[in-house]
Design an enzyme around this catalytic site. Sequence first.
Site, PDB file in Angstrom:
ATOM      1  CG  ASN A   1      51.308 -55.206 -61.374  1.00  0.00           C
ATOM      2  OD1 ASN A   1      52.332 -55.207 -61.852  1.00  0.00           O
ATOM      3  ND2 ASN A   1      50.140 -54.977 -61.628  1.00  0.00           N
TER       4      ASN A   1
ATOM      5  CG  HIS B   1      46.101 -48.434 -53.067  1.00  0.00           C
ATOM      6  ND1 HIS B   1      45.146 -49.737 -53.496  1.00  0.00           N
ATOM      7  CD2 HIS B   1      46.236 -48.045 -53.397  1.00  0.00           C
ATOM      8  CE1 HIS B   1      45.313 -49.996 -54.336  1.00  0.00           C
ATOM      9  NE2 HIS B   1      45.691 -48.974 -55.130  1.00  0.00           N
TER      10      HIS B   1
ATOM     11  CD  GLN C   1      52.038 -54.699 -56.392  1.00  0.00           C
ATOM     12  OE1 GLN C   1      52.173 -55.178 -55.126  1.00  0.00           O
ATOM     13  NE2 GLN C   1      51.032 -53.966 -56.976  1.00  0.00           N
TER      14      GLN C   1
ATOM     15  CB  THR D   1      40.744 -28.987 -51.405  1.00  0.00           C
ATOM     16  OG1 THR D   1      40.592 -26.754 -52.069  1.00  0.00           O
ATOM     17  CG2 THR D   1      41.569 -28.852 -50.029  1.00  0.00           C
TER      18      THR D   1
ATOM     19  N   GLY E   1      48.557 -44.780 -57.818  1.00  0.00           N
ATOM     20  CA  GLY E   1      49.712 -44.639 -58.280  1.00  0.00           C
ATOM     21  C   GLY E   1      49.490 -44.405 -59.752  1.00  0.00           C
TER      22      GLY E   1
ATOM     23  CB  CYS F   1      44.322 -53.478 -64.215  1.00  0.00           C
ATOM     24  SG  CYS F   1      45.454 -53.113 -62.993  1.00  0.00           S
TER      25      CYS F   1
HETATM   26  C1  LIG Z   1      48.903 -50.948 -57.694  1.00  0.00           C
HETATM   27  C2  LIG Z   1      49.683 -49.772 -59.140  1.00  0.00           C
HETATM   28  C3  LIG Z   1      49.456 -48.520 -59.346  1.00  0.00           C
HETATM   29  C4  LIG Z   1      48.020 -48.378 -59.622  1.00  0.00           C
HETATM   30  O1  LIG Z   1      48.182 -47.880 -58.469  1.00  0.00           O
HETATM   31  P1  LIG Z   1      46.612 -46.783 -57.847  1.00  0.00           P
HETATM   32  O2  LIG Z   1      46.970 -46.274 -56.367  1.00  0.00           O
HETATM   33  O3  LIG Z   1      45.888 -48.052 -58.651  1.00  0.00           O
HETATM   34  O4  LIG Z   1      47.033 -45.915 -58.913  1.00  0.00           O
HETATM   35  C5  LIG Z   1      50.454 -49.286 -60.987  1.00  0.00           C
HETATM   36  N1  LIG Z   1      51.000 -49.587 -60.510  1.00  0.00           N
HETATM   37  C6  LIG Z   1      51.728 -50.966 -60.157  1.00  0.00           C
HETATM   38  C7  LIG Z   1      52.659 -51.543 -60.129  1.00  0.00           C
HETATM   39  C8  LIG Z   1      50.464 -51.348 -59.028  1.00  0.00           C
HETATM   40  O5  LIG Z   1      50.733 -52.128 -58.535  1.00  0.00           O
END
Ligand SMILES: *Cc1c(COP(=O)(O)O)cnc(C)c1O
Length: 391
Positions: free
Chosen positions: A151, A201, A179, A237, A70, A324
């Site tokens: 989030n 994820h 999210q 890659t 993300g 975070c």
């Molecule tokens: C988790 C998240 C991200 C970051 O994604 P990553 O795959 O950890 O880089 C960005 N935006 C939101 C809203 C998130 O919940």
Amino acid sequence: MQVYADNAATAPISERALAEMIKYYGMEYQNPSSLHTYGQAAADALADARGRIAKCLGCDERGIIFTSGGSEADNQAIISAAHLGAKKGKKHIISTAIEHHAVLHTLEALEKQGYEVTLLPVSREGLVTADQVREAIRPDTCLVTVMFANNEIGSIQPIAEIGAVCRENKVLFHTDAVQAVGHVEVNIDEMNIDMLSLAAHKFHGPKGVGVLYAKRGIFLEPLIAGGAQEKGKRAGTENLPAIMGMAVALEDAVAHLSEYQARVSAIRDKVIAELSKIPYSFLNGSAEKRLPNNVNMCFEGIEGESLLLMLDMFGIAASSGSACTSGSLDPSHVLLAIGLPHEIAHGSLRLSFSELTTEEEADYIIEKVPGVVERLRQMSPVWEKMMKENA
Ligand SMILES: *Cc1c(COP(=O)(O)O)cnc(C)c1O
């Protein structure tokens, strides 16, 4: 009992996604850029995954590039749109005060390069309106970036309406849907979305892989220089095992979406109703426009951190704010943006569920949280002061 209620930070990988990944880490290890037969089979698998993912998202597969997740997708979308704007003399960007740091910090960097950023305030429920966006658009606006769902507090924005306003005004519209995808219905074309970010994820896919979608005609600027993978927009890659795992996880999430939403939102609502019985507690975010798996509550007079540590001792893995911002002592920018005072913004609890969450787990949370809050309040000078003032 062990209860994992931190799925907004990351969700466990599904068995089906993992099995698919193992296949591509094993015998199907080839590089899609190789010209031999084996490489071409890998290229076919990559193309197949792109098509299947596009189908789940309701978009043209040619608009999809694979990223490391993300954050990378957010960075590349915003930087690309900003540079496209600058070429036409447009250097104004509109966003919201409650974005993820992958968006906010990218915008801060652009501000240092001479861009002007308007961060729209949100309501007490953590929502912006399409009218707010309309009023903020100027002749020099090159991008609107508004997250699909938050989030921390789970609020879901009126994305299709904001997209329509942007289209009317010929301004690019990006949404961080990390999210949202796999949790609520997302249809890129129907919702007037020009650019979208997602991460596997957060819906039981692997970590370290995501998607950036950009409508045809939007030039994506590569953040990484190198080979011509992903039509020259993302060198390196391709992480084929992760991409194949992501495709499986997304298809599963979309196939079971309404079933998942009904079951998990019932768990969410029960937890909210029961924890709301704790005196001096309240829900953050919107009760209706809310992710099916998100609970975010404040319990006045206590620290979120202590609450987490005590719940951890009972085997409950939760979070305060986002993964975070925890670890820093600053209160959450999201809770401050919905108008909570600093003292209270420190005391929030985020529980985020998944399709694996059971009723028994929810009941365990409902059983443990009130006692923990009570004990922490007994030790809290802030609570004591509050009670004296209210006496
Ligand atoms: C988790 C998240 C991200 C970051 O994604 P990553 O795959 O950890 O880089 C960005 N935006 C939101 C809203 C998130 O919940």
